[in-house]
Design a protein around this motif. Structure first.
Motif, PDB file in Angstrom:
ATOM      1  N   PRO A 210       0.820  -1.222   0.000  1.00 27.69           N
ATOM      2  CA  PRO A 210       0.000   0.000   0.000  1.00 27.69           C
ATOM      3  C   PRO A 210       0.851   1.268   0.000  1.00 27.69           C
ATOM      4  N   PHE A 211       2.040   1.197   0.601  1.00 29.40           N
ATOM      5  CA  PHE A 211       2.922   2.359   0.612  1.00 29.40           C
ATOM      6  C   PHE A 211       3.546   2.617  -0.758  1.00 29.40           C
ATOM      7  N   PHE A 212       3.644   1.578  -1.577  1.00 26.68           N
ATOM      8  CA  PHE A 212       4.137   1.774  -2.938  1.00 26.68           C
ATOM      9  C   PHE A 212       3.060   2.452  -3.785  1.00 26.68           C
ATOM     10  N   LEU A 213       1.820   2.035  -3.571  1.00 22.67           N
ATOM     11  CA  LEU A 213       0.721   2.585  -4.361  1.00 22.67           C
ATOM     12  C   LEU A 213       0.342   3.992  -3.907  1.00 22.67           C
ATOM     13  N   ILE A 231      11.746   2.275   7.094  1.00 24.07           N
ATOM     14  CA  ILE A 231      10.667   2.112   6.125  1.00 24.07           C
ATOM     15  C   ILE A 231       9.931   3.441   5.944  1.00 24.07           C
ATOM     16  N   ALA A 232       9.605   4.091   7.058  1.00 26.48           N
ATOM     17  CA  ALA A 232       8.862   5.354   6.997  1.00 26.48           C
ATOM     18  C   ALA A 232       9.619   6.409   6.195  1.00 26.48           C
ATOM     19  N   GLU A 233      10.922   6.521   6.436  1.00 25.30           N
ATOM     20  CA  GLU A 233      11.714   7.515   5.720  1.00 25.30           C
ATOM     21  C   GLU A 233      11.808   7.179   4.242  1.00 25.30           C
ATOM     22  N   PHE A 238       9.996   8.315  -1.326  1.00 24.94           N
ATOM     23  CA  PHE A 238       9.296   7.826  -2.520  1.00 24.94           C
ATOM     24  C   PHE A 238       8.097   8.717  -2.831  1.00 24.94           C
ATOM     25  N   ALA A 239       7.412   9.197  -1.778  1.00 29.70           N
ATOM     26  CA  ALA A 239       6.275  10.097  -1.980  1.00 29.70           C
ATOM     27  C   ALA A 239       6.731  11.400  -2.633  1.00 29.70           C
ATOM     28  N   ILE A 240       7.864  11.923  -2.188  1.00 32.10           N
ATOM     29  CA  ILE A 240       8.424  13.147  -2.791  1.00 32.10           C
ATOM     30  C   ILE A 240       8.764  12.909  -4.262  1.00 32.10           C
TER      31      ILE A 240
END
Length: 268
Positions: A210-213, A231-233, A238-240
Motif C-alpha cells: 500500500p505504501f508503494f501505491l 521504512i517510513a523515511e 518515494f512520496a516526494i
C-alpha cells in the motif's frame, strides 16, 4: 548447557518454521511463506553462531551472521551461489516485515531454492568443534573430521543434513506424524523418497505494498500504527519522488496542449 540452548531455541524452532513455510507455499500463501522462510534461515545461522561461541547478530537478517561466522569463527559456512542469491532476495524484498510495509515477489520454484538453502545451512547446526580423549590419553579435536563428514555428504548429495535426532528426522521417521506430509511433499532434500525430480506448478506472484501505491499516506498512518523508521523515511522519499514525477507529467502535458493549440491557430 549452552549447546542445548542453541539447539532447542534455534534449530528446533527453525525446523518448525521450515515446515510452516512449506505449508504456506503449498497453500499459495506467499507472504507467510517468505516471512517463515527468512526466520527459519535466520535461526539456523544463530544456532551455528552460538554453537561456536560467536556473538549472534541482531535482527532477522541472515547474511550478516554468515559473514560474522566467516570472520570470527573457526570455519566458514559453505553455501552455494544460488542459496546466497535466494537469501539476499528474501532480505532485499523485506520478508522480515509482516504488515505489507514493502512489496514482495516470488519466482517459479522458490520452494526448491528454499529447501536447498535449508539442506546446505542446517548441517552446521550441530556441535562440530568437539574434543575427545583417544586410547592413548591424548586430547583430539574433531572439527576437521566433522567438517569433512558433512561436506562429503553434501558432495554426494545425500538426503538430510548429517544430523540425528532432530525435529525433522523424528517427523520423517514417524509415518503418522501430522507434519510429515507437509515436510516431504515435493521435497528433494528431506524424506525417504529416492526420486531425483518433482513435478511442480511454476508459481510466480508479486504484490505492491500500500505504501508503494499511495506513499503520501505514510504520516497519517504513523499516527496510529508503528512503522520502522527506515521504512517510513523510505516511503517519504518515494512520496516526494512520485509527487515530483506527477508535477513534471502535468507540466509536460500542459506544454504539449499549449503547443498543439498554437499549431492549430497557425493552421487556421
Amino acid at each position: 548447557m549452552i549447546n542445548d540452548f542453541a539447539i532447542r531455541s534455534f534449530r528446533e524452532t527453525a525446523d518448525k518454521d521450515y515446515i510452516a513455510a512449506r505449508m504456506a507455499y503449498r497453500a499459495n500463501l506467499i507472504q507467510p511463506f517468505l516471512w517463515s522462510a527468512l526466520h527459519c534461515l535466520e535461526k539456523y545461522v544463530k544456532c551455528v553462531l552460538l554453537l561456536n561461541r560467536v556473538e549472534a547478530h541482531r535482527g532477522h537478517s541472515v547474511l550478516p551472521g554468515i559473514e560474522k561466522m566467516k570472520r570470527q569463527g573457526k570455519f566458514a559456512i559453505d553455501l552455494s551461489a544460488n542459496t546466497i542469491q535466494f537469501i539476499k532476495k528474501l532480505e532485499d524484498y523485506g520478508a522480515e516485515y509482516r504488515y505489507y510495509e514493502v512489496s514482495y515477489i516470488i519466482e517459479p520454484f522458490d520452494l526448491v531454492r528454499f529447501d536447498h538453502a535449508v539442506w546446505e545451512l542446517r548441517r552446521y547446526c550441530q556441535p562440530l568443534d568437539c574434543d575427545i580423549v583417544d586410547a592413548s590419553g591424548k586430547t583430539v579435536n574433531l572439527l576437521s573430521l566433522e567438517l569433512d563428514r558433512v561436506h562429503l555428504a553434501k558432495t554426494k548429495f545425500e538426503k538430510g543434513t548429517c544430523i540425528t535426532g532432530g525435529v525433522l528426522e523424528k517427523i520423517i521417521e514417524k509415518k503418522d506424524h501430522p507434519a510429515r506430509e507437509a515436510l516431504i511433499w515435493n521435497n528433494l532434500f528431506f524424506g525417504p523418497s529416492r526420486r531425483k525430480g518433482v513435478k511442480m506448478r511454476p508459481s510466480w506472484e508479486s504484490g505492491n505494498s500500500p505504501f508503494f501505491l499511495n506513499p503520501e499516506i505514510i504520516d497519517e498512518v504513523l499516527k496510529y500504527v508503528y512503522i520502522p523508521k527506515a521504512i517510513a523515511e523510505g516511503v517519504r522519499q518515494f512520496a516526494i519522488q512520485k509527487a515530483a514525477e506527477k508535477a513534471k507529467e502535468e507540466r509536460d502535458a500542459k506544454k504539449s496542449a499549449t503547443a498543439a493549440a498554437r499549431q492549430s491557430g497557425k493552421t487556421s
